[in-house]
Structures are given as structure tokens and as C-alpha cells.
Design an enzyme around this catalytic site. Sequence first.
Site, PDB file in Angstrom:
ATOM      1  N   GLU A 428       0.852  -1.196   0.000  1.00 15.24           N
ATOM      2  CA  GLU A 428       0.000   0.000   0.000  1.00 15.24           C
ATOM      3  C   GLU A 428       0.885   1.243   0.000  1.00 15.24           C
ATOM      4  O   GLU A 428       1.801   1.367   0.804  1.00 15.24           O
ATOM      5  CB  GLU A 428      -0.905  -0.025   1.243  1.00 15.24           C
ATOM      6  CG  GLU A 428      -1.655   1.253   1.515  1.00 15.24           C
ATOM      7  CD  GLU A 428      -2.821   1.508   0.557  1.00 15.24           C
ATOM      8  OE1 GLU A 428      -3.063   0.663  -0.318  1.00 15.24           O
ATOM      9  OE2 GLU A 428      -3.455   2.561   0.679  1.00 15.24           O
ATOM     10  N   ASP A 501       1.443  -1.864   6.721  1.00 18.54           N
ATOM     11  CA  ASP A 501       1.969  -1.400   7.999  1.00 18.54           C
ATOM     12  C   ASP A 501       1.335  -2.161   9.161  1.00 18.54           C
ATOM     13  O   ASP A 501       0.221  -2.657   9.056  1.00 18.54           O
ATOM     14  CB  ASP A 501       1.671   0.098   8.173  1.00 18.54           C
ATOM     15  CG  ASP A 501       2.465   0.941   7.189  1.00 18.54           C
ATOM     16  OD1 ASP A 501       3.499   0.437   6.692  1.00 18.54           O
ATOM     17  OD2 ASP A 501       2.051   2.069   6.904  1.00 18.54           O
ATOM     18  N   ASP A 503      -0.232  -1.292  11.673  1.00 21.29           N
ATOM     19  CA  ASP A 503      -1.120  -0.410  12.433  1.00 21.29           C
ATOM     20  C   ASP A 503      -2.556  -0.599  11.952  1.00 21.29           C
ATOM     21  O   ASP A 503      -2.836  -1.498  11.155  1.00 21.29           O
ATOM     22  CB  ASP A 503      -0.675   1.048  12.291  1.00 21.29           C
ATOM     23  CG  ASP A 503      -0.716   1.508  10.843  1.00 21.29           C
ATOM     24  OD1 ASP A 503      -1.228   0.752   9.989  1.00 21.29           O
ATOM     25  OD2 ASP A 503      -0.242   2.619  10.553  1.00 21.29           O
ATOM     26  N   ASP A 505      -4.495   1.184  10.001  1.00 21.36           N
ATOM     27  CA  ASP A 505      -4.691   1.349   8.556  1.00 21.36           C
ATOM     28  C   ASP A 505      -4.200   0.125   7.794  1.00 21.36           C
ATOM     29  O   ASP A 505      -4.810  -0.306   6.822  1.00 21.36           O
ATOM     30  CB  ASP A 505      -3.937   2.589   8.048  1.00 21.36           C
ATOM     31  CG  ASP A 505      -4.645   3.869   8.477  1.00 21.36           C
ATOM     32  OD1 ASP A 505      -5.828   3.779   8.872  1.00 21.36           O
ATOM     33  OD2 ASP A 505      -4.005   4.937   8.439  1.00 21.36           O
TER      34      ASP A 505
END
Length: 638
Positions: A428, A501, A503, A505
Site C-alpha cells: 500500500e 503497515d 497499524d 490502517d
Amino acid sequence: MEKYNHEYNAEQIQVLEGLEAVRKRPGMYIGSVSSRGLHHLVYEIVDNCVDEALAGYCTHIHIIIEKGNIISVEDDGRGIPVDIHPKTHISAAETVYTVLHAGGKFGGDSGYKVSGGLHGVGASVVNALSEWTEVTIQRDGGIYEMKFNRGKTTESLTKIGESKKTGTKVRFLADGTIFETLEYDFDTLEERFREIAFLNKGLHIVIEDLRDDENIKKSEFCFEGGLNSFVEYLNQNKEKINQKPIYIEKDGEVPVEIAIQYTTAYSENIYTFVNNINTIEGGTHLEGFKRGITKVFNDYARGHNILKEKDANLQGEDIREGMTAVISVKVKEPQFEGQTKTKLGNSNVTGIVQSMVVEALTPFLEENPSVAKAILEKCISASRAREAARKARELVRRKNSLESTTLPGKLADCSEKDASQCEVYIVEGDSAGGSAKQGRDRRFQAILPLWGKMLNVEKSRADKIYNNEKLQPVILAVGAGIGADFDINKIRYGKVIIMADADVDGAHIRTLLLTFFFRYMRPLIENGNVYLAQPPLYKLSKKGFKDVYCYTDEEMAKHLEEMGRDNVNIQRYKGLGEMNPEQLWETTMDPKTRIMIKVTMEDAMKADAIFNVLMGDEIGPRREFIEKNAKYVKNLDV
Ligand code: 28F
């Protein structure tokens, strides 16, 4: 006090050898020694309570995660029999806990566990894999107790008091020398017990977590509505077409229970169970159901002139669009097949389910014409959309005969031609994509950066997905089509790796992609081609020490300890973009050192469930799920 001591005879020795085999190769009996295997221990014990409930004697099951990850399970059934077993000369109860059951995973003809009527299966496996186990039985006016250490009896069944009640209670501590972790995940257990409560209407299940005084948890489940409550739960955030689920059941050689509720969504959600076990890969019961509903709805549509003489029949997929259904069958000797042994193979079940559906659903539609009409309108519009999509696809194919060889512009492909050796990283964002392109081994690693807004897969039909700018590059790069056209033999990469990532998101994009693969390239997941890259969370550096990358908080704590804490520089990676190409290669992409998670069908199903709520119409559950999602990043193995 009465005490039943055992004699060491030949059978007794065989018993010890049996449990020794379980300890030597635990994976053979519980799948793995990871967190997943650990949770399996609890399910094995609770299954025995459920069997007692199915036999009609148990109404309440109470599960407690005690301090120190001790599990306690109690039922109010008849209690395991305490009389002396004629063959082994020890009590029936002790036999259940020390003899590897013939009906176990690898015994008998069935080749797999038979739940629903075969008591005690699995208890000896749990006992063998526990540091200690204690069993308390109330029966025949007394309270009895027995204790074990790593499967060996330390206290034979002993009467310790009087009682008018009946039931069985088991406490155990899993063996820390066998399992990678002893930490139970409350949400995982809770989810499974909720499912069991749905599947066994009227059964009370309580689960408590007493490990942390500050954060005591308790959930209680009892669903008088059974499968109806199950589909209502699955559809809680969706707009419904029939407000009350359609419920059909039939007792007999193979008892069948089905609940169906249509929503205005475009996806199909059919969950199937055999003896309370989720048959993720479907099988003969699902096949029978599909054939049954296809026949019933087509016959109804013809009979009521909704389909005219010249019209083609509705296809199965038209009828299942927007359908949420739960199918639960009880099979005496189930044959399980497929990669994960969750596909029902018994061929007689197809016909039984099919005719049951036809017999029960036909009169239902006749008696509920407004429900029938609403559902059929939806089916007809699905079939029109399917036709339109087919025409659009053919048009595109004709316009661009090179379609299959056209690759997305942003794809940095690899040079190797043998697909099984090739990998594609789906990344991404452009900056992480840039690092990945520079850091990769271009001989066999391709990079596909994604950009743009993600499409809501749930609310889109296949034709839209084909044209979505974010997913189209993924479809083209994988190179094997989507939906019914998907051909696993055409995939261009043996490994499709999602790199996002660590996290919320990242979890989001991961959920979206997994849902997309689950819905439109399912064989890719079934075949084990989809992976999740695991980037590190921290880098620790200190003078005189080699830099270390940590992938979990626990790992960091361990290394900090080793490095002596002082003067350690902790770099926290918030995103992949913060790593330079060399670091990204070293930590996340080098096959020699990287950590990757192979996505299972269960993971994908979980992503799909999360996705449904993420895309639902209500804000409340969405926020809750996003918060849970953050945890899901770490918990994929459970
Ligand atoms: C907390 C875990 O394991 N509950 C169980 C029973 C009841 C019977 C049973 C179990 C008989 C001969 C094997 C009682 N009375 N909870 C549990 N409840 N096992 S396990 O029978 C075991 C078989 O050997 C039971 C009459 N029939 C069966």
C-alpha cells in the site's frame, strides 16, 4: 474413603504408551502446538459437555479462565460413570482420561473425530498435554475426584464426599514445555462458545476470564431461537429482505436444520456445520442445499409466471446473492476431506438435504407469497446483472485480445518465468512501494504498489470489481481472472504477499484484500498461495551490539533485558516507508530471515466477517471492530 487403585497390566502399559505418543507428536492430535492448538484443548473438553447436552442431560456449561491460565470447565450432566471398567480394572472415568480413544482423529473407519454421541473423545489428549489435570464428578450420591500429571495418574478416582447433584468438572493447566504459549485469548474462546450456543438452542454457556483483577470478563449465551438467532446475529448490520429468517428442520437419519435470511447486499454468506464443527470447505450438505434451493426457487418462479416460458432458469449464484444461511447437520460417521479436513464427504447427505429443502421450502413459499416475491425480485435482478456483466466482459475481451498479457503499469515484475518460484508483494502506498522495489531480489520478487480509494467489495457486483482501479491491477498481476472464471493454473506467482503497515490502517487494507481474495479468488487461499508479510515493530541499537529487529512487544522486552536496558536506542517503525530498501529486504523480504504468515481459510473468513461490519451501516459496531482489528494484526494464528 473408597479408593480404586489400578493394577499395572498389559493394557495399562499400552495406555501409558498411547499418551506418550500424544506427547511426542502433539500436532497429530490437536493440529499444532501454537496458540491455536492451545485453544483446541478447551474445545475438546467443552465438546464432551456438548455431547452430554446432545444426549439430553446437560443444560449448563461454565468455562473459567482462572489466574495463571488454568482452565476450568463444568457441566451439569450425568457425570462421567465411576464404576470399574471390566477390561482395564480402573474406573470408567479414569479410562476416559487415560486411554487414547479409538474414535480419535486417527482411529476407526471414519478417520476423524465423531462428535455428537461419542463421549470422552479428546479428554485423554488434553490430559496428556497438560502439566496437571483434576477431574471432579458428582454422581450416584457422591463426589469423586481424580488427578493426573502429564497424563499419568497421581490420584485414582476417590470418593471425597456426598452430593445429590450430578455433573462433571475439569480443571487443567496446559503443559508449558509443549505449547509455544499458554495465553488464552478470551475473544477467540467467546466466539466459539457463542457459535456452540447458536447451534444448540436452549443450551446455557457462561465464559469468564478471571486472570486480571482489573479487567474481569464474563459472557453468557443462550439462544432460544437457535439458528434463527445465528443468522440474525450475522446480519445484524445489514438491511434485510425477509425480516424473520426462514427456518426449516427435519429429524431422521441425518437431522438437518437450516435458517435463511436475505439481505440487500450482493454477497453470499453460507455457514455449514457438521456435528457442531464448522465445515469451512463445505461438502455434500452444502451441495444438497444449493441444489435444493435452486430447484425450489426456479419451480416457484415458473409456477407463478415470474419466469416466462422463453426465459432461462435462474442460476444458483443468482439465488444465493444476498443470502445469509446457516446449515447444521448431524452425521453419525462423518467423513471429512479437503485440505483442512473441513469438507463433508458422505455422499448420501447431498440427497437427504436436497429433498428436505424441496419438501420444506416449497410449502413455505406457497404460504408466504410476499416473502417469496421479494426474494425472487432480488434473484431476477441478480440474473440480469450477471448477464450484463458477461456482455461487458466479452466486449472488453474482444476489444483487447491481449488482455491476459497486459500487465498493470505500476507492477515491477520479476525476471523468473517459472510462476511457482515467483512472488508478488502487494504494497500500500507509493513510498513503501519504492523501498520495496529497490530492496527486492528482482529475479523472483515482483512489487505491485496499490493506490487510490478501496472499493466496498460487499456492495459491488462482479462487473464493477472488474473495472475498479484499485483491484484491477491485482487481478491483472495475479493473472487468473476472478469469480467463476478464476483459474488457479494461470496464476503468475506462487506466493501473493500482502505487505502493509503494522497499524490500524494496515489492518484495514489487509482485511480488504483478504476479503477480496476470499470472495473472488477463493482457490488462491485454499491452495495456500496468500501470505502476510510481517514487518518489524522496533529496531534496537546499542554500542557494541548488533542491531536487533523486534516483531512483537514481548520480543523487544526480551532483547532489552539481554542488552541491559541502559543506552539502548529504540526505533519504532510506524510504517514500512520509514525503512530504507536494505532494511526492508533484511527484515521483511529476504526469504532466509523474513517472517511470513500463510493465510488460512479461517483467517480469510474472519477478515470477511470483520469486513462486513466495517462496511455496515451503523457507526457503533464499526468503531468497535476497528479497535479489535488492531489486535487482529497480531492474532492471526488463533
Ligand atoms: C467438563 C467436562 O466431560 N462431561 C461428560 C459425561 C457423561 C457420560 C459419559 C461424559 C461411558 C462409558 C465412556 C454418563 N452416564 N465434561 C464432561 N459427561 N461421559 S463426559 O460417559 C462416558 C462413556 O465410557 C455418561 C451415562 N452415560 C454416559
